[in-house]
Design an enzyme around this catalytic site. Sequence first.
Site, PDB file in Angstrom:
ATOM      1  CG  ASP A  79     -50.991  -0.566 -10.520  1.00 39.14           C
ATOM      2  OD1 ASP A  79     -51.411   0.167  -9.606  1.00 39.14           O
ATOM      3  OD2 ASP A  79     -51.490  -0.595 -11.652  1.00 39.14           O
ATOM      4  CD  GLU A  81     -56.635   1.172  -8.052  1.00 42.01           C
ATOM      5  OE1 GLU A  81     -56.319   2.020  -8.890  1.00 42.01           O
ATOM      6  OE2 GLU A  81     -57.256   0.148  -8.341  1.00 42.01           O
TER       7      GLU A  81
END
Length: 132
Positions: A79, A81
Amino acid sequence: MPGMGLRNNNATDIAINDEPEGIYYVIDGKHYDSGCCFDYGNSSTNGRAVGTGTMETTYFGTATAWEAEMVSGPWIMADMEAGLFSGYNAKKNAGSPTIDSWQFVTAVVDGGGGNNWDLRGGNAQKGSLTTF
């Protein structure tokens, strides 16, 4: 449990900006989330999404918003963002195995600086890590 989480907005001695870092965790292979953000790693220190590529975390779950062509999970992803990545290409990565039989899962994201990173994972009880 749904909605659980832990955040430290006052962490010290962590990589910032695009400094190299390595993040890993060993997690219960039967405990995962279906959405964002069942993560472990470095993110913004204000609890807000501050822009694409501004965090490096490991994710384990079945979120499909970024992996729409995959049909089942859970998967190990990075991840960063504003996007989950299971490998080099967003949306579809042939090397992204469904992980539904491991009791414990190891997930690793290595950020090498200069916008370079790799994602590795494997069965925490046996075998080696695979680079996705």
